[in-house]
Design an enzyme around this catalytic site. Structure first.
Site, PDB file in Angstrom:
ATOM      1  N   SER A  99       0.823  -1.203   0.000  1.00 35.74           N
ATOM      2  CA  SER A  99       0.000   0.000   0.000  1.00 35.74           C
ATOM      3  C   SER A  99       0.859   1.256   0.000  1.00 35.74           C
ATOM      4  O   SER A  99       0.542   2.240  -0.675  1.00 35.74           O
ATOM      5  CB  SER A  99      -0.931  -0.001   1.212  1.00 35.74           C
TER       6      SER A  99
ATOM      7  N   ARG B 253       0.611   3.316  -3.634  1.00 38.37           N
ATOM      8  CA  ARG B 253      -0.123   4.577  -3.511  1.00 38.37           C
ATOM      9  C   ARG B 253       0.737   5.748  -3.982  1.00 38.37           C
ATOM     10  O   ARG B 253       0.299   6.590  -4.772  1.00 38.37           O
ATOM     11  CB  ARG B 253      -0.576   4.803  -2.080  1.00 38.37           C
TER      12      ARG B 253
ATOM     13  N   ASN C 195       0.020   7.774  -7.745  1.00 39.34           N
ATOM     14  CA  ASN C 195      -0.303   9.194  -7.814  1.00 39.34           C
ATOM     15  C   ASN C 195       0.754   9.986  -8.579  1.00 39.34           C
ATOM     16  O   ASN C 195       0.428  10.870  -9.375  1.00 39.34           O
ATOM     17  CB  ASN C 195      -0.446   9.765  -6.399  1.00 39.34           C
TER      18      ASN C 195
END
Length: 282
Positions: free
Chosen positions: A219, A223, A227
């Protein structure tokens, strides 16, 4: 700077997404991500050490105020989120936050800027060998962009290898703090007897806990990478417009400053929370 006449739109996008790489397969090294991240790391150490050395109790300068604001922000965050006692967590959180912010901020550099500079340096080092490397009718920008050195990405966090490496560092600390505070036996019990405290359900518990444990570095890395990579794609698409890119580039860059800071904060905050969970005794 827009795509030149020798590149299609697909080629242009691929050019900016491919890293400057040596080696092949598993042993390939992305020189751009590794080199830029190391340079930014040393810059962070030099800047904060310089400010700490020149700090005084009188009226601080603007740079000292800025560094103190960052330090107080990270210190307060760690104090409110990390429940155990450790001298490592606050410096770690400060390093993660500032380093990730610096790496993310490199995205604000126009996408063609570093590739053209690197490609130009490659042509200069090549000397006479560059004759015939590309067609004689090509401009110097086209020649530079066609050089192997021009395959360079400014932001290391748009490279999955960088974000995974950062997350793996945090993951190793999670294992270390789990064993340190709970003991090896306690850590094994946490994996095998939680959430159902019965020996018959140990295999089921183990699957659940291992998945939850592995999901933490995944994660963290995905993540941040997702982005930053998405933002980089938009910057590349804007750059393809040509001389009219500035009206779109500026507002997107201003908005992306929020994304840069937010993603660095989330990475730091989750790291603190994961390490705090690893330090708790059940």
């Amino acid at each position: 700077m827009a795509t030149n006449g020798t590149l299609t739109s697909t080629d242009y996008i691929k050019h900016h997404l491919d890293p400057l790489q040596v080696g092949e397969g598993f042993w390939a090294i992305n020189i751009d991500s590794l080199g830029i991240s190391v340079v930014l790391g040393f810059f962070f150490i030099w800047l904060f050490a310089r400010v700490a050395k020149k700090a005084n109790a009188g009226v601080p300068g603007k740079l000292q105020c800025f560094v103190e604001m960052i330090f107080d922000f990270v210190h307060t965050t760690v104090k409110d989120s990390f429940r155990a006692k450790s001298k490592l967590i606050a410096p770690l959180a400060l390093t993660i936050f500032v380093w990730v912010v610096l790496m993310n901020t490199m995205k604000l550099i126009p996408v063609d800027f570093l590739p053209v500079i690197a490609g130009t340096l490659g042509l200069l080092f090549a000397g006479d060998k560059v004759k015939g490397y590309v067609g004689s009718d090509a401009t110097w920008v086209e020649r530079a962009m066609d050089h192997p050195w021009s395959y360079i990405k400014a932001a290391p966090t748009t490279d999955l290898n960088t974000t995974v490496a950062l997350a793996l560092g945090v993951f190793i600390l999670i294992i270390y703090y789990s064993v340190k505070h709970k003991g090896l036996g306690g850590f094994i019990k946490e994996l095998t007897l939680n959430p159902f405290n019965h020996w018959l359900l140990i295999p089921f518990n183990l699957v659940l806990e291992v998945v939850a444990l592995v999901a933490k570095p995944l994660s963290l890395s995905l993540r941040l990478f997702g982005n930053m990579y998405a933002g980089e794609l938009i910057f590349i698409l804007i750059a393809m417009i040509g001389i009219w890119q500035l009206p779109l580039h500026f507002p997107w860059a201003v908005f992306h400053i929020l994304v840069i800071l937010l993603q660095a904060f989330i990475f730091m905050m989750l790291s603190i929370v994961y390490l705090s969970m690893a330090s708790e005794k059940h």
